[in-house]
Scaffold this motif. Structure first.
Motif, PDB file in Angstrom:
ATOM      1  N   ASP A 173       3.452 -36.522 -59.642  1.00 19.25           N
ATOM      2  CA  ASP A 173       2.214 -36.722 -58.883  1.00 19.25           C
ATOM      3  C   ASP A 173       2.303 -35.822 -57.656  1.00 19.25           C
ATOM      4  OD1 ASP A 173       0.032 -37.587 -57.455  1.00 19.25           O
ATOM      5  OD2 ASP A 173       0.671 -39.683 -57.294  1.00 19.25           O
ATOM      6  N   TYR A 174       1.610 -34.680 -57.709  1.00 21.00           N
ATOM      7  CA  TYR A 174       1.718 -33.671 -56.651  1.00 21.00           C
ATOM      8  C   TYR A 174       0.626 -33.910 -55.609  1.00 21.00           C
ATOM      9  CZ  TYR A 174       2.795 -29.169 -54.536  1.00 21.00           C
ATOM     10  OH  TYR A 174       3.187 -28.186 -53.656  1.00 21.00           O
ATOM     11  N   GLY A 175       1.036 -34.140 -54.365  1.00 23.80           N
ATOM     12  CA  GLY A 175       0.085 -34.555 -53.331  1.00 23.80           C
ATOM     13  C   GLY A 175      -0.208 -36.021 -53.522  1.00 23.80           C
ATOM     14  N   GLY A 191       7.812 -42.578 -68.353  1.00 21.33           N
ATOM     15  CA  GLY A 191       9.247 -42.684 -68.137  1.00 21.33           C
ATOM     16  C   GLY A 191       9.558 -42.459 -66.676  1.00 21.33           C
ATOM     17  N   ASP A 192      10.354 -41.443 -66.374  1.00 23.81           N
ATOM     18  CA  ASP A 192      10.660 -41.141 -64.977  1.00 23.81           C
ATOM     19  C   ASP A 192       9.425 -40.583 -64.272  1.00 23.81           C
ATOM     20  OD1 ASP A 192      13.276 -41.920 -65.280  1.00 23.81           O
ATOM     21  OD2 ASP A 192      13.999 -39.912 -65.788  1.00 23.81           O
ATOM     22  N   VAL A 193       9.166 -41.110 -63.080  1.00 30.57           N
ATOM     23  CA  VAL A 193       7.982 -40.719 -62.317  1.00 30.57           C
ATOM     24  C   VAL A 193       8.406 -40.318 -60.911  1.00 30.57           C
ATOM     25  CG1 VAL A 193       5.837 -41.551 -61.292  1.00 30.57           C
ATOM     26  CG2 VAL A 193       6.437 -42.222 -63.614  1.00 30.57           C
ATOM     27  N   ILE A 194       7.860 -39.194 -60.438  1.00 31.63           N
ATOM     28  CA  ILE A 194       8.140 -38.743 -59.077  1.00 31.63           C
ATOM     29  C   ILE A 194       6.832 -38.308 -58.421  1.00 31.63           C
ATOM     30  CG2 ILE A 194       8.637 -36.374 -59.835  1.00 31.63           C
ATOM     31  CD1 ILE A 194      10.699 -36.235 -57.531  1.00 31.63           C
ATOM     32  N   ASN A 213       4.416 -53.115 -55.991  1.00 33.54           N
ATOM     33  CA  ASN A 213       4.016 -53.209 -57.397  1.00 33.54           C
ATOM     34  C   ASN A 213       5.208 -53.338 -58.332  1.00 33.54           C
ATOM     35  OD1 ASN A 213       0.899 -52.667 -57.882  1.00 33.54           O
ATOM     36  ND2 ASN A 213       1.511 -51.434 -56.114  1.00 33.54           N
ATOM     37  N   ASP A 214       6.404 -53.582 -57.742  1.00 33.57           N
ATOM     38  CA  ASP A 214       7.615 -53.755 -58.537  1.00 33.57           C
ATOM     39  C   ASP A 214       7.770 -52.606 -59.539  1.00 33.57           C
ATOM     40  OD1 ASP A 214       9.962 -55.001 -59.337  1.00 33.57           O
ATOM     41  OD2 ASP A 214       8.961 -56.259 -60.838  1.00 33.57           O
ATOM     42  N   THR A 215       7.594 -51.385 -59.010  1.00 37.41           N
ATOM     43  CA  THR A 215       7.577 -50.187 -59.849  1.00 37.41           C
ATOM     44  C   THR A 215       8.688 -49.224 -59.440  1.00 37.41           C
ATOM     45  OG1 THR A 215       5.179 -50.359 -60.107  1.00 37.41           O
ATOM     46  CG2 THR A 215       6.164 -48.226 -60.608  1.00 37.41           C
ATOM     47  N   GLU A 216       9.422 -48.708 -60.414  1.00 44.40           N
ATOM     48  CA  GLU A 216      10.459 -47.718 -60.152  1.00 44.40           C
ATOM     49  C   GLU A 216       9.832 -46.324 -60.159  1.00 44.40           C
ATOM     50  OE1 GLU A 216      13.826 -47.985 -62.673  1.00 44.40           O
ATOM     51  OE2 GLU A 216      14.212 -50.107 -62.247  1.00 44.40           O
ATOM     52  N   ALA A 217       9.660 -45.774 -58.985  1.00 42.86           N
ATOM     53  CA  ALA A 217       9.115 -44.417 -58.848  1.00 42.86           C
ATOM     54  C   ALA A 217       9.765 -43.794 -57.625  1.00 42.86           C
ATOM     55  CB  ALA A 217       7.599 -44.456 -58.689  1.00 42.86           C
ATOM     56  N   THR A 218       9.969 -42.490 -57.688  1.00 45.98           N
ATOM     57  CA  THR A 218      10.612 -41.761 -56.598  1.00 45.98           C
ATOM     58  C   THR A 218       9.561 -40.979 -55.834  1.00 45.98           C
ATOM     59  OG1 THR A 218      12.647 -41.530 -57.889  1.00 45.98           O
ATOM     60  CG2 THR A 218      12.356 -40.033 -56.024  1.00 45.98           C
TER      61      THR A 218
END
Length: 300
Positions: A173-175, A191-194, A213-218
């Motif tokens: 997710d850019y910006g 899957g992996d989200v940044i 949101n109990d979400t794994e994101a970097t």
């Protein structure tokens, strides 16, 4: 209780007078278009790299907020004298005390993006329906609450593609702003989200929203990105000018067979954005919403 003072002023003096009024004791000063809501209304906005040089209109209206007991005439005398200007005619109106938190909250209701994807402010009870994803998100410092058409079309694309065709895909997710697109992608099966943003406040906001949101994101600043890393899906909801400047860089982040989703584009800018990306990737109109569009392309 407070008082608002309404003053008409020309563009050349609007910003300086705003500063002078603050120095003279105003609580706040906002600049509005004197011709707002008429046929003579003029839009005033900019983009990164193309900011307007003056934050005022040819004929502006200053809305000056003061304490109820303020000596308004004295305040105006001081401010206008500082600029060697005569005090013009002005209007006043009373601002009643209100529960501003409750008033602000009342303006943000749950937003249905699709039947099964909703944006729900934390002060609302989310309906726990089977298969429905509720993104808990409050208005904050970072852009992206789901109410703007550019955010909606990106979310709609993710909701239509991620659960089945792109499940498990890596997403950039850019910006990222509030992080809403990255968080939604993860909730929809990525899957992996940044996410990345040049604004540290946006990165912090996105991190907080992911936790909520109990979400794994970097979420990282640009210098925290891994050099050369590519992703199955790259989403960039910014504005047309930076999207054009970043064409090569964004496409380079898309892996082979991956998808690029662009928004923050007005319908009249469709062809110029498609042309800007033509040397790197074929882009096509995916959906329009209230004068804004999303472009989508797939890397061959």
């Amino acid at each position: 209780m407070w008082t608002e003072v309404l003053i008409s002023i020309d563009e050349a003096h609007a910003e300086d007078l705003s500063d002078a009024l603050m120095e003279a004791g105003a609580l706040s000063v906002s600049v509005e278009d004197e011709n707002a809501d008429t046929e003579a209304e003029v839009p005033l906005y900019g983009e990164p790299g193309m900011e307007p040089t003056t934050h005022a209109w040819q004929q502006s209206r200053l809305v000056v907020l003061v304490e109820a007991e303020t000596d308004i005439e004295h305040m105006l005398d001081v401010a206008f004298d500082a600029l060697d200007l005569p005090v013009p005619a002005f209007e006043t109106r009373t601002v009643e005390a209100q529960d501003w938190v409750r008033l602000t909250q009342s303006q943000f209701e749950p937003i249905g993006i699709t039947d099964n994807l909703w944006i729900v402010p934390t002060w609302h009870d989310a309906q726990d329906e089977a298969g429905r994803i509720n993104l808990r998100l409050d208005p904050g410092l970072a852009f992206g609450t789901g109410s703007h058409p550019t955010t909606r079309v990106c979310l709609q694309w993710l909701a239509s593609e991620m659960p089945e065709k792109l499940k498990g895909s890596t997403v950039l997710d850019y910006g990222c702003g509030s992080g809403i697109l990255a968080i939604a992608a993860k909730k929809l099966g990525a899957g992996d989200v940044i996410g990345t943003d040049i604004d540290p406040q946006a990165v912090q906001s996105a991190m907080d929203n992911a936790v909520a949101n109990d979400t794994e994101a970097t979420f990282v600043l640009p210098d925290g990105m891994i050099d050369g890393a590519t992703y199955d899906v790259v989403v960039a909801n910014i504005l047309s000018n930076p999207l054009k400047l970043l064409a090569s860089a964004l496409v380079s982040r898309v892996g082979q067979g991956g998808h690029l989703v662009l928004s923050g584009i007005l319908e009249r800018q469709t062809d110029e954005l498609i042309e800007a990306y033509a040397p790197y990737m074929k882009m096509a109109l995916w959906r329009a919403d209230d004068g804004w569009i999303a472009l989508v392309g797939q890397k061959a």
